[in-house]
Design a protein around this motif. Structure first.
Motif, mmCIF file in Angstrom:
data_model
loop_
_atom_site.group_PDB
_atom_site.id
_atom_site.type_symbol
_atom_site.label_atom_id
_atom_site.label_comp_id
_atom_site.label_asym_id
_atom_site.label_seq_id
_atom_site.Cartn_x
_atom_site.Cartn_y
_atom_site.Cartn_z
ATOM 1 N N ARG A 66 0.816 -1.216 0.000
ATOM 2 C CA ARG A 66 0.000 0.000 0.000
ATOM 3 C C ARG A 66 0.845 1.260 0.000
ATOM 4 O O ARG A 66 0.991 1.921 1.037
ATOM 5 N N PRO A 67 1.363 1.599 -1.148
ATOM 6 C CA PRO A 67 2.069 2.877 -1.246
ATOM 7 C C PRO A 67 1.078 4.016 -1.033
ATOM 8 O O PRO A 67 -0.121 3.854 -1.292
ATOM 9 N N TRP A 68 1.570 5.135 -0.552
ATOM 10 C CA TRP A 68 0.648 6.241 -0.290
ATOM 11 C C TRP A 68 1.189 7.549 -0.853
ATOM 12 O O TRP A 68 2.384 7.753 -1.013
ATOM 13 N N CYS A 69 0.248 8.427 -1.100
ATOM 14 C CA CYS A 69 0.552 9.716 -1.707
ATOM 15 C C CYS A 69 1.051 10.691 -0.649
ATOM 16 O O CYS A 69 0.452 10.826 0.414
ATOM 17 N N GLY A 70 2.165 11.365 -0.942
ATOM 18 C CA GLY A 70 2.734 12.304 0.013
ATOM 19 C C GLY A 70 1.955 13.600 0.108
ATOM 20 O O GLY A 70 2.151 14.397 1.022
ATOM 21 N N LYS A 71 1.055 13.840 -0.815
ATOM 22 C CA LYS A 71 0.293 15.094 -0.806
ATOM 23 C C LYS A 71 -1.069 14.930 -0.140
ATOM 24 O O LYS A 71 -1.384 15.602 0.825
ATOM 25 N N CYS A 72 -1.886 14.005 -0.662
ATOM 26 C CA CYS A 72 -3.237 13.851 -0.109
ATOM 27 C C CYS A 72 -3.301 12.717 0.907
ATOM 28 O O CYS A 72 -4.289 12.592 1.623
ATOM 29 N N GLY A 73 -2.235 11.918 0.999
ATOM 30 C CA GLY A 73 -2.180 10.885 2.021
ATOM 31 C C GLY A 73 -2.965 9.624 1.715
ATOM 32 O O GLY A 73 -3.007 8.712 2.526
ATOM 33 N N LYS A 74 -3.604 9.578 0.554
ATOM 34 C CA LYS A 74 -4.388 8.383 0.232
ATOM 35 C C LYS A 74 -3.479 7.230 -0.133
ATOM 36 O O LYS A 74 -2.424 7.411 -0.721
ATOM 37 N N LYS A 75 -3.926 6.066 0.224
ATOM 38 C CA LYS A 75 -3.167 4.871 -0.102
ATOM 39 C C LYS A 75 -3.728 4.243 -1.362
ATOM 40 O O LYS A 75 -4.926 4.291 -1.611
ATOM 41 N N VAL A 76 -2.849 3.646 -2.109
ATOM 42 C CA VAL A 76 -3.300 2.866 -3.250
ATOM 43 C C VAL A 76 -2.904 1.424 -2.974
ATOM 44 O O VAL A 76 -1.996 1.161 -2.193
ATOM 45 N N MET A 77 -3.598 0.526 -3.576
ATOM 46 C CA MET A 77 -3.306 -0.870 -3.331
ATOM 47 C C MET A 77 -2.644 -1.494 -4.537
ATOM 48 O O MET A 77 -3.143 -1.366 -5.645
ATOM 49 N N VAL A 78 -1.533 -2.124 -4.302
ATOM 50 C CA VAL A 78 -0.846 -2.826 -5.382
ATOM 51 C C VAL A 78 -1.019 -4.304 -5.121
ATOM 52 O O VAL A 78 -0.316 -4.914 -4.334
ATOM 53 N N GLU A 79 -2.033 -4.853 -5.759
ATOM 54 C CA GLU A 79 -2.323 -6.260 -5.555
ATOM 55 C C GLU A 79 -1.553 -7.107 -6.542
ATOM 56 O O GLU A 79 -0.995 -6.609 -7.511
ATOM 57 N N LYS A 80 -1.603 -8.355 -6.286
ATOM 58 C CA LYS A 80 -0.976 -9.290 -7.200
ATOM 59 C C LYS A 80 -1.626 -9.157 -8.569
ATOM 60 O O LYS A 80 -2.831 -8.966 -8.669
ATOM 61 N N ILE A 81 -0.816 -9.256 -9.573
ATOM 62 C CA ILE A 81 -1.350 -9.213 -10.934
ATOM 63 C C ILE A 81 -2.341 -10.360 -11.098
ATOM 64 O O ILE A 81 -2.053 -11.494 -10.733
ATOM 65 N N LYS A 82 -3.489 -10.013 -11.632
ATOM 66 C CA LYS A 82 -4.510 -11.059 -11.806
ATOM 67 C C LYS A 82 -4.137 -11.970 -12.962
ATOM 68 O O LYS A 82 -3.390 -11.612 -13.860
ATOM 69 N N SER A 83 -4.716 -13.134 -12.924
ATOM 70 C CA SER A 83 -4.396 -14.122 -13.949
ATOM 71 C C SER A 83 -4.850 -13.638 -15.321
ATOM 72 O O SER A 83 -5.749 -12.826 -15.447
ATOM 73 N N LYS A 84 -4.240 -14.210 -16.334
ATOM 74 C CA LYS A 84 -4.458 -13.714 -17.690
ATOM 75 C C LYS A 84 -5.902 -13.855 -18.180
ATOM 76 O O LYS A 84 -6.353 -13.065 -18.974
ATOM 77 N N LYS A 85 -6.583 -14.831 -17.692
ATOM 78 C CA LYS A 85 -7.934 -15.052 -18.218
ATOM 79 C C LYS A 85 -8.883 -13.894 -17.888
ATOM 80 O O LYS A 85 -9.893 -13.717 -18.525
ATOM 81 N N GLU A 86 -8.520 -13.095 -16.889
ATOM 82 C CA GLU A 86 -9.375 -11.977 -16.520
ATOM 83 C C GLU A 86 -9.077 -10.720 -17.321
ATOM 84 O O GLU A 86 -9.684 -9.702 -17.144
ATOM 85 N N LYS A 87 -8.073 -10.812 -18.159
ATOM 86 C CA LYS A 87 -7.641 -9.632 -18.909
ATOM 87 C C LYS A 87 -8.715 -9.153 -19.876
ATOM 88 O O LYS A 87 -9.355 -9.965 -20.530
#
Ligand SMILES: [Zn+2]
Length: 87
Positions: A66-87
């Motif tokens: 969960r990296p977060w923004c230094g300005k607004c403080g919101k976190k973003v989620m970096v999840e595992k890359i989903k499997s190819k079939k969902e592309k």
């Protein structure tokens, strides 16, 4: 600041992807990696919420990262890359 991107072979984690804001628009992006020789992740985050770019080193204990923004403080989620079939 000029960031030196690592050689992929020197990393054990590397991702470069678009990030969505609350409306589902891909207004942000993140480039993140961890070197084989290091414990911390390095990331360059363009916040999907406010557009600010944050660059820092941070240690993440577990997924999802969960990296977060230094300005607004919101976190973003970096999840595992989903499997190819969902592309
Ligand atoms: Zn922000």
């Amino acid at each position: 600041m000029v960031t030196q991107y690592p050689n992929i072979s020197e990393t054990n984690y590397f991702t470069n992807r678009a990030l969505q804001n609350d409306s589902g628009e891909k207004t942000g992006k993140i480039l993140m990696w961890r070197l084989k020789t290091g414990e911390k992740f390095h990331y360059i985050l363009k916040c999907p919420y406010c557009g600010e770019t944050t660059e820092r080193d941070e240690q993440f204990e577990k997924r999802p990262y969960r990296p977060w923004c230094g300005k607004c403080g919101k976190k973003v989620m970096v999840e595992k890359i989903k499997s190819k079939k969902e592309k």
